[in-house]
Design a protein around this motif. Structure first.
Motif, PDB file in Angstrom:
ATOM      1  N   SER A  86      -5.075  -1.790   2.895  1.00  0.00           N
ATOM      2  CA  SER A  86      -5.017  -0.373   3.288  1.00  0.00           C
ATOM      3  C   SER A  86      -5.366  -0.167   4.765  1.00  0.00           C
ATOM      4  CB  SER A  86      -5.963   0.452   2.409  1.00  0.00           C
ATOM      5  OG  SER A  86      -7.285  -0.062   2.483  1.00  0.00           O
ATOM      6  N   LEU A  87      -6.133  -1.077   5.355  1.00  0.00           N
ATOM      7  CA  LEU A  87      -6.509  -0.964   6.759  1.00  0.00           C
ATOM      8  C   LEU A  87      -5.609  -1.789   7.672  1.00  0.00           C
ATOM      9  CD1 LEU A  87      -8.684   0.179   8.760  1.00  0.00           C
ATOM     10  CD2 LEU A  87     -10.003  -1.914   8.326  1.00  0.00           C
ATOM     11  N   ALA A  88      -4.801  -2.674   7.095  1.00  0.00           N
ATOM     12  CA  ALA A  88      -4.068  -3.670   7.881  1.00  0.00           C
ATOM     13  C   ALA A  88      -3.077  -3.034   8.857  1.00  0.00           C
ATOM     14  CB  ALA A  88      -3.361  -4.639   6.948  1.00  0.00           C
ATOM     15  N   VAL A  89      -2.268  -2.085   8.394  1.00  0.00           N
ATOM     16  CA  VAL A  89      -1.243  -1.495   9.260  1.00  0.00           C
ATOM     17  C   VAL A  89      -1.896  -0.774  10.436  1.00  0.00           C
ATOM     18  CG1 VAL A  89       0.635   0.185   9.375  1.00  0.00           C
ATOM     19  CG2 VAL A  89       0.410  -1.301   7.372  1.00  0.00           C
ATOM     20  N   PHE A  90      -2.945  -0.055  10.179  1.00  0.00           N
ATOM     21  CA  PHE A  90      -3.656   0.640  11.253  1.00  0.00           C
ATOM     22  C   PHE A  90      -4.194  -0.356  12.281  1.00  0.00           C
ATOM     23  CE2 PHE A  90      -7.594   2.627  12.937  1.00  0.00           C
ATOM     24  CZ  PHE A  90      -7.016   3.724  13.556  1.00  0.00           C
ATOM     25  N   ALA A  91      -4.792  -1.447  11.796  1.00  0.00           N
ATOM     26  CA  ALA A  91      -5.345  -2.456  12.701  1.00  0.00           C
ATOM     27  C   ALA A  91      -4.248  -3.148  13.500  1.00  0.00           C
ATOM     28  CB  ALA A  91      -6.150  -3.477  11.906  1.00  0.00           C
ATOM     29  N   ILE A  92      -3.119  -3.426  12.865  1.00  0.00           N
ATOM     30  CA  ILE A  92      -2.009  -4.075  13.576  1.00  0.00           C
ATOM     31  C   ILE A  92      -1.480  -3.163  14.675  1.00  0.00           C
ATOM     32  CG2 ILE A  92       0.364  -4.897  13.303  1.00  0.00           C
ATOM     33  CD1 ILE A  92      -0.455  -5.907  10.512  1.00  0.00           C
ATOM     34  N   ASN A  93      -1.360  -1.886  14.403  1.00  0.00           N
ATOM     35  CA  ASN A  93      -0.904  -0.949  15.437  1.00  0.00           C
ATOM     36  C   ASN A  93      -1.866  -0.909  16.625  1.00  0.00           C
ATOM     37  OD1 ASN A  93       1.575   0.074  14.443  1.00  0.00           O
ATOM     38  ND2 ASN A  93       0.480   1.386  12.985  1.00  0.00           N
ATOM     39  N   LEU A  94      -3.153  -1.095  16.359  1.00  0.00           N
ATOM     40  CA  LEU A  94      -4.138  -1.050  17.436  1.00  0.00           C
ATOM     41  C   LEU A  94      -4.197  -2.336  18.246  1.00  0.00           C
ATOM     42  CD1 LEU A  94      -7.252   0.714  15.806  1.00  0.00           C
ATOM     43  CD2 LEU A  94      -5.370   1.754  17.053  1.00  0.00           C
ATOM     44  N   TYR A  95      -3.959  -3.470  17.597  1.00  0.00           N
ATOM     45  CA  TYR A  95      -4.310  -4.745  18.220  1.00  0.00           C
ATOM     46  C   TYR A  95      -3.177  -5.764  18.335  1.00  0.00           C
ATOM     47  CZ  TYR A  95      -9.198  -3.328  17.948  1.00  0.00           C
ATOM     48  OH  TYR A  95     -10.383  -2.663  18.122  1.00  0.00           O
ATOM     49  N   ARG A  96      -1.960  -5.426  18.025  1.00  0.00           N
ATOM     50  CA  ARG A  96      -0.926  -6.469  18.073  1.00  0.00           C
ATOM     51  C   ARG A  96      -0.450  -6.763  19.493  1.00  0.00           C
ATOM     52  NH1 ARG A  96       4.853  -4.296  15.800  1.00  0.00           N
ATOM     53  NH2 ARG A  96       4.744  -2.110  16.464  1.00  0.00           N
ATOM     54  N   VAL A 152       0.859  -1.187   0.000  1.00  0.00           N
ATOM     55  CA  VAL A 152       0.000   0.000   0.000  1.00  0.00           C
ATOM     56  C   VAL A 152       0.893   1.234   0.000  1.00  0.00           C
ATOM     57  CG1 VAL A 152      -1.799   1.270   1.216  1.00  0.00           C
ATOM     58  CG2 VAL A 152      -1.796  -1.227   1.256  1.00  0.00           C
ATOM     59  N   GLU A 153       0.705   2.090  -0.981  1.00  0.00           N
ATOM     60  CA  GLU A 153       1.509   3.289  -1.086  1.00  0.00           C
ATOM     61  C   GLU A 153       1.072   4.332  -0.049  1.00  0.00           C
ATOM     62  OE1 GLU A 153       4.113   3.637  -2.873  1.00  0.00           O
ATOM     63  OE2 GLU A 153       3.895   1.724  -3.924  1.00  0.00           O
ATOM     64  N   PRO A 154       2.024   5.013   0.577  1.00  0.00           N
ATOM     65  CA  PRO A 154       1.662   6.057   1.556  1.00  0.00           C
ATOM     66  C   PRO A 154       0.784   7.153   0.974  1.00  0.00           C
ATOM     67  CG  PRO A 154       4.000   5.499   1.713  1.00  0.00           C
ATOM     68  CD  PRO A 154       3.480   4.808   0.488  1.00  0.00           C
ATOM     69  N   ALA A 155       0.856   7.334  -0.355  1.00  0.00           N
ATOM     70  CA  ALA A 155       0.041   8.378  -0.985  1.00  0.00           C
ATOM     71  C   ALA A 155      -1.456   8.114  -0.818  1.00  0.00           C
ATOM     72  CB  ALA A 155       0.387   8.482  -2.470  1.00  0.00           C
ATOM     73  N   THR A 156      -1.812   6.867  -0.479  1.00  0.00           N
ATOM     74  CA  THR A 156      -3.217   6.534  -0.258  1.00  0.00           C
ATOM     75  C   THR A 156      -3.834   7.399   0.833  1.00  0.00           C
ATOM     76  OG1 THR A 156      -2.723   4.248  -0.878  1.00  0.00           O
ATOM     77  CG2 THR A 156      -4.799   4.641   0.264  1.00  0.00           C
ATOM     78  N   PHE A 157      -3.001   7.834   1.775  1.00  0.00           N
ATOM     79  CA  PHE A 157      -3.508   8.562   2.940  1.00  0.00           C
ATOM     80  C   PHE A 157      -3.154  10.051   2.899  1.00  0.00           C
ATOM     81  CE2 PHE A 157      -2.698   4.158   4.097  1.00  0.00           C
ATOM     82  CZ  PHE A 157      -3.915   3.785   4.636  1.00  0.00           C
ATOM     83  N   GLU A 158      -2.745  10.554   1.741  1.00  0.00           N
ATOM     84  CA  GLU A 158      -2.373  11.963   1.650  1.00  0.00           C
ATOM     85  C   GLU A 158      -3.549  12.891   1.930  1.00  0.00           C
ATOM     86  OE1 GLU A 158       0.483  13.536   1.364  1.00  0.00           O
ATOM     87  OE2 GLU A 158       1.509  11.603   1.486  1.00  0.00           O
ATOM     88  N   SER A 159      -4.737  12.490   1.526  1.00  0.00           N
ATOM     89  CA  SER A 159      -5.910  13.350   1.732  1.00  0.00           C
ATOM     90  C   SER A 159      -6.470  13.241   3.151  1.00  0.00           C
ATOM     91  CB  SER A 159      -7.013  12.995   0.726  1.00  0.00           C
ATOM     92  OG  SER A 159      -7.398  11.638   0.859  1.00  0.00           O
ATOM     93  N   LEU A 160      -5.848  12.417   3.978  1.00  0.00           N
ATOM     94  CA  LEU A 160      -6.265  12.311   5.381  1.00  0.00           C
ATOM     95  C   LEU A 160      -5.581  13.433   6.156  1.00  0.00           C
ATOM     96  CD1 LEU A 160      -8.011  10.518   7.196  1.00  0.00           C
ATOM     97  CD2 LEU A 160      -6.017   9.107   7.624  1.00  0.00           C
TER      98      LEU A 160
END
Length: 677
Positions: free
Chosen positions: A272-282, A91-99
């Motif tokens: 696209s959601l995986a890294v966020f979920a891993i940071n929350l729940y690992r 997943v490219e970091p540019a995916t979240f540029e508009s966030l």
């Protein structure tokens, strides 16, 4: 209000019992009004029929039950993994540029609920992130939160550095106070900042989440997903070839999801959601109890997390796909709404579906409970149902059962279900009307913003029930409305049912809008109903975009139809008015005329009116008799509203508008009084 407060709780009540009852009733009313003045409409409505369940102390018994509700982490089984041989997509970091900061401020404005362990409330965070009174400090803070969100979505961070962000409060409520055995309902309250970040991420990735969860999971963010599920289930159940429908209940669903399996599969299902979920729940999350102790959340999704529902829906996708492959789609069709699994079709196919769910569901952290599940079977297939499901603990009925908040079954069961719900709402109306005697503005806002929305879902999902709402309309017309506006005519009742922007009070007649709401719901969810009915586990991007466009188009059409219907209702009312009344009515429909009426009575912004001011304002708005107004002025002329505002010897001239009109709101704080000359 006095006789109501002093009413004896029992025929032989002692003085201490009378005093306790009076204090309880006073606290009940004060609590309702206090919450309404703070804008907490939901919390205020929960006080109508009694105070909410009190939180239990952290006794050893309660702690043991809470730990039972939050099990230890389960091991990973290879057969439940999506892939073991390939690498997950990048997943490219540019995916979240508009966030960016604007996404954070929107999320903060929409985030509601209690404060987490830090004690920082939703109002405080909304003020810090959205207020313009703080200069550029709000923009800087929103920008920093956006940077935090971007990092959580694009790179793995040290769990210790975000431990405080992920911690939450865990409150145990008594699930059955009258039961001999203690049963608790765990309620998690996450940090408001975590909820703001989670909302921003899930809104940003909404399309990816819906696609990853699949068309048979209706809780992933579809517009009208729950309504579409109910409509589809009704369509399939009443088909001539259908024999029965089964509604499955899962044990401790969200807390039992296999977290390790879920995070591994999420890298392939929704990268696209995986890294966020891993940071929350690992790592296990601390959940603090009353008294300072804490327990750990090591399995499932954490309560108080906005991303919990999307993650749960996506991670059940492999299980739903396997179920679809084990049965013939022409004999068994399945629908899921989060953990609420259901299937409809022929009996033997339904038994095979249930056996498959019990077999490999636990590997994903889904544990069906047959004893709490229901089989709704048509009368002519009852004997066969007992034969096929006789060795299970599934409850069998030919009448019907509740499905996602709506009735599913025979017409008699539907009528009984709706009538019982209406009786409960009538009780709410009665309780609200008692409080309206002292606080009409707070009760009016509570009805329009909260209470009246409770029966809309039932209207939108259940056909042919308009007549069953007649007791509710009687309670509104004879109890609620007189506490707000006395001495109104049948024509004015029709006027009150119009939206405020059309000159009404938005106190709808439920018997007239029920059929219209159902028709609009069917129209708005038609593309999704068709998609679920096809029973496809995967669709291509072109079809996904087509369904999204159709849903948006249908929503626009529904809104257009609703506006036309409201305009027709307004025209029907206007046609019955005299010329003078018609001119006044048209003035009420002007832009901005009703903003004082539709605003919540927020004390911090000075939007509150006392009972005299509010009732006088309603009377002036609809040219109703004003209570307490003398018939003759001391100056010798006939006394009415116009005279009160224009008499040179009266007490309102200095505060009135330069050109007072009978349909305008009275001067704040003055009320409407007779001349004091």
């Amino acid at each position: 209000m006095g006789p109501l407060l002093l009413q004896r709780p029992g025929r032989r009540s002692k003085s201490d019992e009378l005093r306790a009852a009076l204090e309880r009733r006073l606290d009940h009313q004060r609590g309702f009004v206090r919450m309404m003045l703070q804008g907490r409409v939901g919390a205020a409505l929960r006080l109508l029929n009694g105070t909410p369940s009190a939180a239990l102390d952290s006794t050893p018994e309660v702690i043991a039950l809470l730990k039972e509700k939050h099990p230890a982490a389960a091991e990973v089984s290879e057969e439940h993994l999506v892939s073991m041989t390939t690498l997950p997509p990048r997943v490219e970091p540019a995916t979240f540029e508009s966030l960016d900061a604007s996404s954070i401020t929107r999320s903060a404005a929409e985030t509601k609920g209690g404060a987490g362990p830090s004690g920082m409330s939703d109002h405080l965070w909304a003020r810090m992130l959205c207020s313009k009174n703080l200069g550029n400090a709000s923009e800087k803070l929103a920008h920093e939160v956006a940077l935090l969100t971007h990092r959580l979505c694009t790179s793995l961070v040290d769990p210790a550095s975000i431990n405080a962000l992920l911690s939450c409060k865990l409150i145990a409520l008594d699930k059955a106070p009258s039961a001999q055995q203690l049963k608790i309902r765990p309620i998690g309250v996450g940090e408001v900042l975590r909820r703001i970040v989670g909302r921003a991420v899930t809104q940003h990735l909404k399309g990816d989440i819906i696609s990853a969860a699949g068309p048979l999971q209706t809780a992933s963010g579809h517009q009208g997903g729950v309504e579409a599920a109910v409509h589809t289930m009704n369509n399939l159940f009443f088909h001539a070839d259908t024999q029965a429908a089964i509604l499955v209940d899962a044990r401790n669903a969200f807390n039992s999801l296999n977290r390790k399996t879920a995070l591994l599969n999420l890298r392939f299902l929704c990268p696209s959601l995986a890294v966020f979920a891993i940071n929350l729940y690992r790592t296990p999350v601390q959940m603090f109890l009353i008294g300072g102790s804490y327990t750990l959340s090591m399995e499932g999704t954490t309560q108080g997390c906005n991303a919990a529902m999307p993650i749960y829906c996506i991670c059940l996708r492999p299980m739903i796909d396997r179920l679809a492959n084990t049965v013939d789609p022409t004999e068994c069709q399945q629908i899921f709404y989060a953990d609420d699994g259901s299937a409809v079709g022929k009996l033997r196919a339904l038994r095979g579906w249930l056996d498959a769910l019990i077999s490999f569901g636990p590997g994903f952290g889904y544990f069906p409970e047959p004893a709490k599940s229901w089989l709704i079977v048509k009368e002519e297939h009852l004997d066969k149902a007992k034969e096929v499901f006789g060795d299970t603990a599934v409850n069998i009925t030919t009448e019907g059962h509740r499905y996602l908040g709506a009735p599913l079954g025979t017409d008699d069961f539907r009528d009984k279900f709706v009538s019982e719900a209406v009786q409960g709402w009538v009780s709410d109306i009665m309780a609200l009307s008692k409080i309206a005697e002292a606080e009409p503005q707070a009760c009016y806002s509570a009805f329009c913003v909260g209470l009246s929305k409770r029966w809309l879902f039932l209207m939108r999902t259940t056909p042919h029930i308009a007549s069953l709402f007649q007791p509710l309309e009687v309670a509104i017309r004879t109890v609620l409305l007189p506490s707000i506006a006395a001495h109104f005519s049948p024509l004015q009742r029709e006027m009150f049912a119009l939206p405020a922007r059309h000159g009404g009070l938005a106190i709808h007649d439920p018997t007239k809008i029920a059929d219209e709401e159902y028709k609009n719901s069917r129209l708005a969810t038609e593309p999704l109903i068709q998609l679920i009915s096809e029973q496809k586990t995967k669709i291509d991007c072109v079809r996904e975009l087509a369904v999204a466009e159709q849903l948006s188009s249908k929503k626009t059409e529904v809104l257009s139809n609703k506006r036309k219907w409201q305009v027709n209702q307004r025209s029907a009312v206007a046609a019955q008015l005299s010329p003078a009344q018609h001119r006044q009515f048209e003035e009420l429909c002007n832009r901005g005329t009703s903003t004082w009426l539709t605003s919540l009575p927020l004390q911090e912004h000075g939007f509150t009116l006392n009972k005299l001011e509010f009732r006088d304002a309603i009377a002036i708005r609809y040219d109703l008799p004003i209570e307490g107004l003398p018939r003759t002025c001391a100056c010798g002329k006939a006394n009415n509203l116009e005279h009160c505002l224009s008499c040179p010897r009266g007490g309102c001239v200095s505060e009135a508008q330069p050109a007072p009109r009978s349909y305008s709101k009275p001067p704040r704080g003055s009320g409407v009084q007779g001349c004091n000359c």
